[in-house]
Design a protein around this motif. Structure first.
Motif, PDB file in Angstrom:
ATOM      1  N   SER A 146     -23.134 -46.301  59.057  1.00  0.00           N
ATOM      2  CA  SER A 146     -24.204 -45.761  58.211  1.00  0.00           C
ATOM      3  C   SER A 146     -24.973 -46.886  57.526  1.00  0.00           C
ATOM      4  O   SER A 146     -26.209 -46.874  57.486  1.00  0.00           O
ATOM      5  CB  SER A 146     -23.618 -44.826  57.147  1.00  0.00           C
ATOM      6  N   ARG A 174     -27.201 -48.670  60.055  1.00  0.00           N
ATOM      7  CA  ARG A 174     -28.410 -47.904  60.424  1.00  0.00           C
ATOM      8  C   ARG A 174     -29.401 -47.828  59.268  1.00  0.00           C
ATOM      9  O   ARG A 174     -30.615 -47.919  59.470  1.00  0.00           O
ATOM     10  CB  ARG A 174     -28.009 -46.499  60.877  1.00  0.00           C
ATOM     11  N   ILE A 175     -28.887 -47.632  58.070  1.00  0.00           N
ATOM     12  CA  ILE A 175     -29.774 -47.553  56.899  1.00  0.00           C
ATOM     13  C   ILE A 175     -30.556 -48.854  56.737  1.00  0.00           C
ATOM     14  O   ILE A 175     -31.767 -48.850  56.539  1.00  0.00           O
ATOM     15  CB  ILE A 175     -28.959 -47.233  55.624  1.00  0.00           C
ATOM     16  N   TYR A 188     -28.265 -41.190  55.047  1.00  0.00           N
ATOM     17  CA  TYR A 188     -29.430 -41.742  55.760  1.00  0.00           C
ATOM     18  C   TYR A 188     -30.654 -40.858  55.523  1.00  0.00           C
ATOM     19  O   TYR A 188     -31.765 -41.347  55.317  1.00  0.00           O
ATOM     20  CB  TYR A 188     -29.096 -41.815  57.249  1.00  0.00           C
TER      21      TYR A 188
END
Length: 213
Positions: free
Chosen positions: A68, A71-72, A43
């Motif tokens: 991940s 969120r990315i 990230y």
């Protein structure tokens, strides 16, 4: 001269990253510009390096690959993420695509499909390993959708962590959310999967390939 496709590798095993890097460096139009050993690091470096494609494992310490990716993509919606996983089970592939991954490549077909998968994802298309694609087609034909596929990405990640033996506090710390939130998710997961005890949860996780026996 054609522009090189820039790639960042994300895997907690240095030997896996080294092997993938070696395969990629045989291709003149691919360039590995960075590596990360966790989703958290991925990230961070995505903003700095801005790769064309991020090749990411799912099973990593910390918040893991699915969280991940989620969120990315919340922050960088145009990021192209190709999952490279040892899991050949549909539950992981379905969840990866659900959170926005552009491809799912299994490690047992790595040597054969790596170049093709990156080219496909770079062009904006979705890539699936043959075995995964066949399983998805069979599932679609049979109509037998396992309840685990109905879990949201966050529910699935908490389900995986519970199955691996983490307690509510540890999961809350890993995902950076409150214990109360984890507890609420746990209740919803049990309802959706029709399970009542930790032992049932572990057995179910083994049955659908989320953890190995």
């Amino acid at each position: 001269m054609a522009k090189k496709t820039t790639i960042v590798l994300v895997d907690d095993h240095a030997v896996v990253r080294a092997g993938v890097r070696r395969l990629l460096e045989q291709e003149p139009l691919f360039e590995v510009i960075g590596e990360a050993e966790s989703g958290e690091k991925a990230y961070q470096i995505l903003a700095e390096l801005k790769p064309d494609v991020m090749v990411m494992d799912l099973s990593m310490p910390g918040m893991g690959g699915l969280e991940s990716i989620r969120r990315i993509l919340m922050r960088y919606e145009k990021a192209k993420i190709l999952v490279l996983s040892m899991h050949e089970d549909l539950s992981f592939a379905n969840q990866a695509l659900k959170v926005g991954a552009k491809g799912y490549l299994t490690k047992n077909t790595l040597a054969d499909d790596l170049v093709k998968s990156i080219e496909t994802v770079t062009q904006g298309d979705v890539f699936l390993s043959d075995e995964i694609a066949k399983k998805m087609a069979m599932q679609s034909i049979s109509g037998n959708l396992d309840p685990v596929h109905e879990l949201s990405a966050r529910e699935f990640e908490i389900f995986r962590l519970l199955a691996e033996g983490l307690d509510i506090e540890a999961i809350a710390s890993t995902l950076n959310i409150s214990s109360k939130t984890v507890s609420n998710y746990q209740t919803m997961i049990k309802q959706k999967l029709d399970i009542n005890t930790p032992i049932e949860l572990i057995r179910y996780a083994i049955k659908v390939g989320v953890i190995k026996n």
